[in-house]
Design a protein around this motif. Structure first.
Motif, PDB file in Angstrom:
ATOM      1  N   ALA A 132      -7.152  -1.722  -2.412  1.00 44.94           N
ATOM      2  CA  ALA A 132      -6.329  -1.320  -1.274  1.00 44.94           C
ATOM      3  C   ALA A 132      -7.168  -1.216  -0.006  1.00 44.94           C
ATOM      4  O   ALA A 132      -6.743  -1.672   1.063  1.00 44.94           O
ATOM      5  CB  ALA A 132      -5.638   0.008  -1.558  1.00 44.94           C
TER       6      ALA A 132
ATOM      7  N   TYR B  33       0.824  -1.206   0.000  1.00 47.39           N
ATOM      8  CA  TYR B  33       0.000   0.000   0.000  1.00 47.39           C
ATOM      9  C   TYR B  33       0.862   1.262   0.000  1.00 47.39           C
ATOM     10  O   TYR B  33       0.628   2.180  -0.778  1.00 47.39           O
ATOM     11  CB  TYR B  33      -0.937  -0.003   1.209  1.00 47.39           C
ATOM     12  CG  TYR B  33      -1.743   1.251   1.331  1.00 47.39           C
ATOM     13  CD1 TYR B  33      -2.816   1.495   0.473  1.00 47.39           C
ATOM     14  CD2 TYR B  33      -1.431   2.218   2.280  1.00 47.39           C
ATOM     15  CE1 TYR B  33      -3.557   2.658   0.563  1.00 47.39           C
ATOM     16  CE2 TYR B  33      -2.166   3.386   2.382  1.00 47.39           C
ATOM     17  CZ  TYR B  33      -3.234   3.596   1.520  1.00 47.39           C
ATOM     18  OH  TYR B  33      -3.962   4.753   1.612  1.00 47.39           O
ATOM     19  N   PHE B  34       1.855   1.315   0.871  1.00 49.69           N
ATOM     20  CA  PHE B  34       2.678   2.517   0.973  1.00 49.69           C
ATOM     21  C   PHE B  34       3.636   2.700  -0.197  1.00 49.69           C
ATOM     22  O   PHE B  34       4.137   3.798  -0.420  1.00 49.69           O
ATOM     23  CB  PHE B  34       3.432   2.553   2.298  1.00 49.69           C
ATOM     24  CG  PHE B  34       2.550   2.959   3.450  1.00 49.69           C
ATOM     25  CD1 PHE B  34       1.952   4.211   3.478  1.00 49.69           C
ATOM     26  CD2 PHE B  34       2.298   2.086   4.490  1.00 49.69           C
ATOM     27  CE1 PHE B  34       1.126   4.580   4.519  1.00 49.69           C
ATOM     28  CE2 PHE B  34       1.473   2.454   5.537  1.00 49.69           C
ATOM     29  CZ  PHE B  34       0.882   3.704   5.555  1.00 49.69           C
ATOM     30  N   THR B  35       3.906   1.650  -0.948  1.00 49.06           N
ATOM     31  CA  THR B  35       4.723   1.789  -2.152  1.00 49.06           C
ATOM     32  C   THR B  35       3.845   2.021  -3.385  1.00 49.06           C
ATOM     33  O   THR B  35       4.346   2.009  -4.511  1.00 49.06           O
ATOM     34  CB  THR B  35       5.600   0.542  -2.378  1.00 49.06           C
ATOM     35  OG1 THR B  35       4.755  -0.605  -2.485  1.00 49.06           O
ATOM     36  CG2 THR B  35       6.619   0.369  -1.273  1.00 49.06           C
ATOM     37  N   HIS B  36       2.548   2.203  -3.153  1.00 49.54           N
ATOM     38  CA  HIS B  36       1.560   2.487  -4.202  1.00 49.54           C
ATOM     39  C   HIS B  36       1.441   1.377  -5.241  1.00 49.54           C
ATOM     40  O   HIS B  36       1.093   1.625  -6.385  1.00 49.54           O
ATOM     41  CB  HIS B  36       1.869   3.824  -4.892  1.00 49.54           C
ATOM     42  CG  HIS B  36       1.903   4.972  -3.939  1.00 49.54           C
ATOM     43  ND1 HIS B  36       0.769   5.483  -3.359  1.00 49.54           N
ATOM     44  CD2 HIS B  36       2.941   5.681  -3.433  1.00 49.54           C
ATOM     45  CE1 HIS B  36       1.105   6.470  -2.557  1.00 49.54           C
ATOM     46  NE2 HIS B  36       2.423   6.619  -2.577  1.00 49.54           N
ATOM     47  N   PHE B  37       1.757   0.158  -4.820  1.00 45.46           N
ATOM     48  CA  PHE B  37       1.575  -0.990  -5.712  1.00 45.46           C
ATOM     49  C   PHE B  37       0.104  -1.375  -5.798  1.00 45.46           C
ATOM     50  O   PHE B  37      -0.353  -1.856  -6.822  1.00 45.46           O
ATOM     51  CB  PHE B  37       2.423  -2.172  -5.213  1.00 45.46           C
ATOM     52  CG  PHE B  37       2.528  -3.287  -6.199  1.00 45.46           C
ATOM     53  CD1 PHE B  37       3.375  -3.183  -7.287  1.00 45.46           C
ATOM     54  CD2 PHE B  37       1.777  -4.441  -6.047  1.00 45.46           C
ATOM     55  CE1 PHE B  37       3.475  -4.212  -8.207  1.00 45.46           C
ATOM     56  CE2 PHE B  37       1.857  -5.471  -6.960  1.00 45.46           C
ATOM     57  CZ  PHE B  37       2.716  -5.351  -8.042  1.00 45.46           C
ATOM     58  N   ILE B  38      -0.617  -1.170  -4.692  1.00 44.31           N
ATOM     59  CA  ILE B  38      -2.063  -1.383  -4.687  1.00 44.31           C
ATOM     60  C   ILE B  38      -2.736  -0.064  -4.345  1.00 44.31           C
ATOM     61  O   ILE B  38      -2.192   0.753  -3.605  1.00 44.31           O
ATOM     62  CB  ILE B  38      -2.500  -2.480  -3.682  1.00 44.31           C
ATOM     63  CG1 ILE B  38      -2.037  -2.146  -2.273  1.00 44.31           C
ATOM     64  CG2 ILE B  38      -2.006  -3.841  -4.108  1.00 44.31           C
ATOM     65  CD1 ILE B  38      -2.563  -3.089  -1.209  1.00 44.31           C
ATOM     66  N   SER B  39      -3.909   0.158  -4.916  1.00 42.43           N
ATOM     67  CA  SER B  39      -4.630   1.398  -4.636  1.00 42.43           C
ATOM     68  C   SER B  39      -6.109   1.187  -4.906  1.00 42.43           C
ATOM     69  O   SER B  39      -6.528   0.145  -5.405  1.00 42.43           O
ATOM     70  CB  SER B  39      -4.091   2.543  -5.500  1.00 42.43           C
ATOM     71  OG  SER B  39      -4.288   2.247  -6.866  1.00 42.43           O
TER      72      SER B  39
END
Length: 68
Positions: A34, A24-30
């Motif tokens: 997310a 989540y924090f690496t913006h891989f999922i949103s």
């Protein structure tokens, strides 16, 4: 409320939760995915700390070796 989760299960849930938070924090999922995964992460963390999983009880499962 007796614990029905073993150590391995609790550690595995925590590792999965950490992995989801990192994604989540690496913006891989949103987006919606997310949000759903973060809710699951919260449930995993809570059940890991208290050692009790309501679904295990519902289905009669347990991974805690001290329960016979």
């Amino acid at each position: 409320m007796k614990t029905n989760m073993g150590i391995f299960d609790r550690v595995l849930r925590m590792l999965i939760a950490v992995a989801i938070v990192i994604l989540y924090f690496t913006h891989f999922i949103s987006g919606t995915v997310a949000v759903v995964l973060l809710v699951v992460t919260g449930i995993f963390i809570l059940t890991s700390f208290i050692g009790f999983c309501p679904l295990y009880r519902t289905f009669g499962l347990h991974t805690n070796k001290s329960i016979t």
